[in-house]
Design a protein around this motif. Structure first.
Motif, mmCIF file in Angstrom:
data_model
loop_
_atom_site.group_PDB
_atom_site.id
_atom_site.type_symbol
_atom_site.label_atom_id
_atom_site.label_comp_id
_atom_site.label_asym_id
_atom_site.label_seq_id
_atom_site.Cartn_x
_atom_site.Cartn_y
_atom_site.Cartn_z
ATOM 1 N N CYS A 13 66.380 3.000 46.090
ATOM 2 C CA CYS A 13 65.147 3.662 46.478
ATOM 3 C C CYS A 13 64.345 4.010 45.216
ATOM 4 O O CYS A 13 64.893 4.571 44.270
ATOM 5 C CB CYS A 13 65.466 4.935 47.269
ATOM 6 S SG CYS A 13 64.018 5.935 47.646
ATOM 7 N N CYS A 16 64.320 8.220 45.037
ATOM 8 C CA CYS A 16 65.514 9.042 44.809
ATOM 9 C C CYS A 16 66.665 8.247 44.208
ATOM 10 O O CYS A 16 67.677 8.829 43.801
ATOM 11 C CB CYS A 16 65.962 9.697 46.120
ATOM 12 S SG CYS A 16 66.691 8.544 47.286
ATOM 13 N N CYS A 30 64.319 4.540 50.772
ATOM 14 C CA CYS A 30 65.390 4.816 51.722
ATOM 15 C C CYS A 30 64.837 5.468 52.979
ATOM 16 O O CYS A 30 65.476 5.450 54.016
ATOM 17 C CB CYS A 30 66.448 5.706 51.083
ATOM 18 S SG CYS A 30 65.881 7.391 50.761
ATOM 19 N N CYS A 34 60.720 9.583 51.265
ATOM 20 C CA CYS A 34 60.739 9.112 49.887
ATOM 21 C C CYS A 34 59.509 8.273 49.585
ATOM 22 O O CYS A 34 58.928 8.368 48.505
ATOM 23 C CB CYS A 34 62.008 8.305 49.613
ATOM 24 S SG CYS A 34 63.388 9.337 49.067
HETATM 25 ZN ZN ZN Z 1 64.976 7.758 48.702
#
Ligand code: ZN
Length: 134
Positions: A13, A16, A30, A34
């Motif tokens: 991702c 994150c 993800c 996000c």
């Molecule tokens: Zn993420």
């Protein structure tokens, strides 16, 4: 870092860093949260960049404005650079009779390899600017 991974088969991702274990191979986030966070940060970075560019232009303008007030119409580039002038930042450019005429807001000048010359207020009437107030 733009979705860089050490090996080709692992995607993370962008926001994150969580491992993306399913979904399309071009998947970048993800979760929608996000994705939103990432885009919001990009947008903030864009605004910071704009503010930085504007402050460089304002500094250039302050330098040119001081020169004008002292009646200076030509200045060597090394001296300007010492003052912190950034030649690559301009608000407009046009070619006038084989001269490269640049503008920093309401001040125009001709950029030559060694100096800025013809430093002057943009003539009144152009861009709706009237320096003499007449
Ligand atoms: Zn993420």
């Amino acid at each position: 870092m733009e979705n860089m991974t050490e090996n080709n088969h692992e995607l993370h991702c962008l926001e994150c860093g969580a491992l993306l274990t399913y979904g399309r191979p071009d998947r970048k986030f993800c979760s929608p949260q996000c994705k939103n966070r990432w885009h919001n940060r990009k947008s903030r970075q864009w605004h910071y960049r704009q503010a930085r560019i504007l402050s460089i232009l304002e500094r250039n303008h302050t330098i040119l404005d001081h020169l004008l007030r002292m009646g200076v119409k030509t200045m060597e580039k090394p001296f300007l650079a010492q003052l912190g002038y950034r030649f690559e930042y301009v608000t407009s450019y046009r070619k006038v009779r084989n001269r490269n005429e640049f503008r920093c807001f309401d001040i125009q000048y001709v950029d030559t390899p060694s100096r800025l010359t013809g430093i002057a207020l943009v003539p009144s009437g152009e861009d709706g600017f009237d320096p003499e107030g007449v």
